[in-house]
Design a protein around this motif. Structure first.
Motif, PDB file in Angstrom:
ATOM      1  N   GLY A   1       0.786  -1.234   0.000  1.00 18.51           N
ATOM      2  CA  GLY A   1       0.000   0.000   0.000  1.00 18.51           C
ATOM      3  C   GLY A   1       0.815   1.278   0.000  1.00 18.51           C
ATOM      4  N   GLU A   2       2.137   1.166  -0.066  1.00 20.66           N
ATOM      5  CA  GLU A   2       3.007   2.347  -0.061  1.00 20.66           C
ATOM      6  C   GLU A   2       3.750   2.454  -1.388  1.00 20.66           C
ATOM      7  OE1 GLU A   2       3.347   4.676   2.355  1.00 20.66           O
ATOM      8  OE2 GLU A   2       1.744   3.678   3.454  1.00 20.66           O
ATOM      9  N   ALA A   3       3.964   3.702  -1.839  1.00 23.27           N
ATOM     10  CA  ALA A   3       4.734   3.932  -3.063  1.00 23.27           C
ATOM     11  C   ALA A   3       6.222   3.797  -2.758  1.00 23.27           C
ATOM     12  CB  ALA A   3       4.436   5.319  -3.614  1.00 23.27           C
ATOM     13  N   VAL A   4       6.881   2.877  -3.453  1.00 29.91           N
ATOM     14  CA  VAL A   4       8.312   2.631  -3.245  1.00 29.91           C
ATOM     15  C   VAL A   4       9.053   3.101  -4.495  1.00 29.91           C
ATOM     16  CG1 VAL A   4      10.075   0.888  -2.812  1.00 29.91           C
ATOM     17  CG2 VAL A   4       7.783   0.630  -1.810  1.00 29.91           C
ATOM     18  N   PRO A   5       9.942   4.113  -4.372  1.00 23.72           N
ATOM     19  CA  PRO A   5      10.636   4.628  -5.561  1.00 23.72           C
ATOM     20  C   PRO A   5      11.627   3.613  -6.124  1.00 23.72           C
ATOM     21  CG  PRO A   5      11.450   5.714  -3.577  1.00 23.72           C
ATOM     22  CD  PRO A   5      10.297   4.855  -3.153  1.00 23.72           C
ATOM     23  N   VAL A   6      11.630   3.487  -7.453  1.00 23.67           N
ATOM     24  CA  VAL A   6      12.624   2.661  -8.147  1.00 23.67           C
ATOM     25  C   VAL A   6      13.818   3.544  -8.505  1.00 23.67           C
ATOM     26  CG1 VAL A   6      13.077   1.240 -10.187  1.00 23.67           C
ATOM     27  CG2 VAL A   6      10.842   1.144  -9.063  1.00 23.67           C
TER      28      VAL A   6
ATOM     29  N   GLU B   1       9.975  -1.423 -22.468  1.00 23.63           N
ATOM     30  CA  GLU B   1      10.195  -0.983 -21.092  1.00 23.63           C
ATOM     31  C   GLU B   1      11.266   0.105 -20.974  1.00 23.63           C
ATOM     32  OE1 GLU B   1      11.068  -4.669 -19.214  1.00 23.63           O
ATOM     33  OE2 GLU B   1      13.096  -4.816 -20.046  1.00 23.63           O
ATOM     34  N   LYS B   2      11.768   0.597 -22.084  1.00 22.79           N
ATOM     35  CA  LYS B   2      12.691   1.732 -22.034  1.00 22.79           C
ATOM     36  C   LYS B   2      11.881   3.021 -22.035  1.00 22.79           C
ATOM     37  CE  LYS B   2      16.845  -0.291 -24.071  1.00 22.79           C
ATOM     38  NZ  LYS B   2      16.459  -1.707 -24.098  1.00 22.79           N
ATOM     39  N   ILE B   3      12.285   3.965 -21.207  1.00 20.82           N
ATOM     40  CA  ILE B   3      11.518   5.203 -21.000  1.00 20.82           C
ATOM     41  C   ILE B   3      12.193   6.338 -21.762  1.00 20.82           C
ATOM     42  CG2 ILE B   3      10.605   6.805 -19.273  1.00 20.82           C
ATOM     43  CD1 ILE B   3      11.124   4.474 -17.197  1.00 20.82           C
TER      44      ILE B   3
ATOM     45  N   LYS C   1      15.529   0.664 -14.774  1.00 18.89           N
ATOM     46  CA  LYS C   1      16.178   0.845 -13.470  1.00 18.89           C
ATOM     47  C   LYS C   1      16.754   2.245 -13.293  1.00 18.89           C
ATOM     48  CE  LYS C   1      17.193  -4.022 -12.710  1.00 18.89           C
ATOM     49  NZ  LYS C   1      18.227  -5.039 -12.458  1.00 18.89           N
ATOM     50  N   GLY C   2      16.610   3.097 -14.327  1.00 17.09           N
ATOM     51  CA  GLY C   2      17.004   4.501 -14.183  1.00 17.09           C
ATOM     52  C   GLY C   2      18.329   4.868 -14.807  1.00 17.09           C
ATOM     53  N   LYS C   3      18.994   3.936 -15.499  1.00 17.12           N
ATOM     54  CA  LYS C   3      20.272   4.259 -16.134  1.00 17.12           C
ATOM     55  C   LYS C   3      20.015   4.969 -17.462  1.00 17.12           C
ATOM     56  CE  LYS C   3      24.556   2.238 -17.869  1.00 17.12           C
ATOM     57  NZ  LYS C   3      25.297   1.000 -18.191  1.00 17.12           N
TER      58      LYS C   3
END
Length: 712
Positions: free
Chosen positions: A52-57, A80-82, A96-98
């Motif tokens: 129930g909590e937002a967990v930052p990636v 899945e690439k942003i 994963k943010g790279k």
């Protein structure tokens, strides 16, 4: 309504643009998905939900405002690439943010629309479309009007990637390479495009700024419209669309977010026609919408990002999955969430108290400098075709304290049901140079972040409407927004006109360039692109939203030709264009071809509106007297059916009359202008006969009015 959705707020972000939130693909069939959202602070946030909590990636550092987001990846692999665009730069991040890509498109304008498909990148600035493959330039196209969105489709029947542009001039442009293959006319300016089937296909969903939704099938050489949903309930414009099978029936449902905060889910009935299944109104405009599974496995959800506050959620528990222990588990989750929120609230209250104390100390020091707080405003000033009025929508990221409206041209303020602000008017001295015709102050209730107003202008009167927005911030600060009221402000672009109507013609000849005459037309008429069109000449079509009359404008270097069935439209154009040419010291030769039949044609178009307004005014005048009679006699049985009907409908009649102040006076003014303009082109001044015309209007009869125009 067949779906029960409940609201949950996941995370708070900064101000967001259109289509800047996406759900990443799930790892398993029923696994939860991660959410990527970008804001105006340049921060890209990716998070998931756990207990129930937002967990930052991951979360990127602040930077330039992010205008659009898309997901991509190699063909046949999970997308899945942003990808995000800021200014004229496109950046790519892994899940994963790279950061793996920084690409500078070298455009003179900022990118406002983007689509990624495998190694292909499609970007659009205001008028420019560019296609890159592996970051190498492939195709280029210059659009005739502003580009609002882009989508690309690929299917077995279409042998290539087909880019489709949503353009402001009510057209979808289908491209082939760097050329226009064909275009599709749509009922309003398209604001958003979305593939109906995300795995491919030829069907595209579009949404318009005036709230219509449609589905078109794109072919190699032509397109077919499958269905359209009209905005009959006058809801807001469409900002985002997604497709997701939330009903669980194997058919994609359509998820819609509007700029008035409305969230809608459309399913399909047995005849395969779209049907509204769910509707919910949020307090802010919905900038992004996605269907998926975020909070809990196997629970389908509609995820929305709003303009100012947060990423909101409606979730739909699948009943087949629910067991007797689920309710107990949910109640425990809710209880723990409430406790966590209370603890967080206490921490925030302590922080606010400390911040206030610190501000008081620094503000009283000898070296204190007052900092003006910066706040974002999302504003829209659009012509509403249904009632020929302008909708002014103001959305602020913090609560609005008050709004001051100031106009140097005569305009009417119309009632808006959604508006709860208290309005007060100040006296104006319009006789003074630069005098005001309107000064109105709206005092907003607490926590009002969005305000909707309606104004109606008079054609021929042009100037500026200014809005001074003051939020509930300390120290007090204010921002000003300006909106141009154009000479032919009630005209709207259309695809074609009826050439069989009796037309009046105005021709201009002079030593002016194509760009100069185009700038004059932009000054006179709304919905004309500011950029000078490509080619040597251009034709635009318009219709008057108030009267239904029409206008055709064709011009090129040194020449301009204008046709209208309303002689007053020609008169206004002639006056304004001559003034603009005189300012630039350009000599114009004007010639006119006036069709007398057009005057009676215009009067007949005004007739039903005038007759209705006169009848409404007479009914409203009778209401008080009839109510007094009813009280005196004890009942209304003795009245004739017509009067009893007026009493029964009195509330509706008064409301309608209140919503349209000065409507009758506007129609009187248009008929008077028509009378004066008819004889102006004949070199006669008939202003002395206006009083006789008003007498005829007070005892209105169409035939008497037509006779007066012919005999004068």
């Amino acid at each position: 309504m067949e779906i029960n959705l409940n609201r949950v707020d996941y995370i708070q972000v900064g101000v967001t643009s259109q289509k800047t939130m996406r759900l990443l693909p799930a790892l398993g069939k029923k696994a939860t998905q991660k959410v990527a959202v970008a804001d105006h602070d340049g921060i890209l946030t990716c998070f998931g939900m756990k207990k129930g909590e937002a967990v930052p990636v991951f979360k990127t550092l602040p930077g330039q405002k992010i205008a659009r987001m898309d997901l991509g990846g190699a063909a046949g692999t999970p997308q899945e690439k942003i990808f995000v665009c800021s200014g004229s730069q496109v950046r790519g991040f892994t899940k994963k943010g790279k950061q793996f890509l920084t690409f500078e498109a070298n455009l003179t304008e900022s990118i406002n629309a983007m689509h990624v498909s495998g190694a292909d990148l499609f970007v659009c600035a205001s008028y420019i479309y560019n296609h890159y493959c592996d970051c190498k330039d492939q195709n280029y196209y210059l659009s005739g009007d502003k580009i609002n969105d882009i989508i690309c489709l690929s299917s077995e029947n279409v042998t290539r990637l087909v880019p489709v542009l949503a353009c402001q001039d009510r057209v979808l442009r289908v491209l082939q390479g760097s050329e226009l293959a064909y275009d599709i006319e749509v009922p309003g300016p398209p604001s958003v495009l979305e593939l109906y089937n995300k795995d491919g296909g030829e069907e595209i969903l579009y949404g318009t700024t005036d709230g219509n939704i449609g589905l078109v099938q794109i072919g190699e050489g032509s397109a077919a419209t499958k269905w359209e949903i009209d905005n009959n309930k006058k809801k807001g414009g469409i900002l985002c669309i997604d497709t997701y099978d939330i009903m669980g029936d194997g058919v994609n449902d359509i998820l819609v977010g509007r700029d008035d905060g409305t969230v809608e889910v459309y399913g399909f009935d047995s005849a395969n026609e779209p049907t509204l299944r769910f509707e919910h109104v949020l307090s802010e405009s919905v900038t992004s919408i996605q269907g998926g599974c975020v909070g809990k496995e196997s629970y389908d959800e509609v995820l929305t990002a709003t303009y100012t506050v947060s990423v909101n959620l409606q979730y739909f528990p699948q009943k087949a999955e629910a067991g007797p222990g689920d309710e107990v588990r949910m109640s425990k989750e809710i209880q723990s969430k409430v406790e966590a929120l209370r603890a967080e609230l206490e921490q925030l209250q302590v922080k606010v108290k400390q911040g206030r104390e610190q501000y008081q100390q620094t503000s009283q020091s000898s070296t204190a400098v007052s900092a003006v707080p910066v706040f974002s405003i999302n504003d829209k000033f659009t012509l509403c075709q249904d009632d020929a009025s302008y909708n002014l929508t103001l959305e602020v990221q913090t609560a609005i304290d008050n709004l001051l409206l100031q106009s140097d041209v005569p305009i009417d303020l119309l009632d808006v049901d959604k508006n709860s602000a208290v309005v007060s008017f100040s006296e104006c001295d319009s006789e003074q140079p630069n005098g005001n015709f309107l000064l109105a102050t709206y005092r907003c209730q607490a926590n009002t972040t969005r305000l909707e107003l309606k104004v109606r202008s008079i054609e021929g009167q042009y100037g500026t409407l200014q809005a001074y927005i003051t939020p509930r911030l300390q120290p007090k600060t204010c921002q000003v927004r300006q909106y141009q009221i154009k000479p032919l402000s009630l005209h709207q672009r259309t695809h074609s006109i009826d050439q069989e109507r009796p037309m009046n013609r105005l021709s201009l000849v002079g030593q002016f360039s194509f760009a100069e005459i185009h700038s004059w037309v932009v000054f006179c008429l709304p919905e004309v692109p500011e950029k000078t069109p490509a080619g040597e000449s251009i034709t635009f079509y318009f219709h008057n939203t108030f009267l239904g009359t029409q206008l055709e404008a064709t011009y090129c270097k040194g020449e301009g030709h204008f046709k209208s069935d309303n002689i007053s439209t020609i008169s206004i154009l002639s006056d304004v264009l001559s003034k603009e040419a005189t300012k630039r010291k350009i000599n114009l030769n004007n010639s006119y071809d006036i069709n007398d039949e057009s005057v009676s044609h215009t009067l007949k178009m005004i007739h039903p509106k005038l007759e209705y307004q006169l009848l409404l005014a007479r009914k409203v005048q009778l209401i008080d007297a009839l109510k007094e009679l009813q009280v005196h006699e004890g009942n209304a049985d003795f009245l004739i059916p017509e009067y009893r009907n007026i009493l029964d409908e009195s509330a509706n009649l008064l409301e309608e009359y209140k919503k349209q102040p000065a409507h009758l006076e506007r129609l009187y003014g248009m008929i008077t202008d028509l009378f004066i303009d008819k004889f102006k082109f004949k070199g006669q001044n008939v202003k002395t006969k206006v009083s006789s015309l008003l007498e005829i209007l007070d005892n209105y009869d169409l035939n008497s009015l037509l006779d007066f125009f012919n005999e004068a």
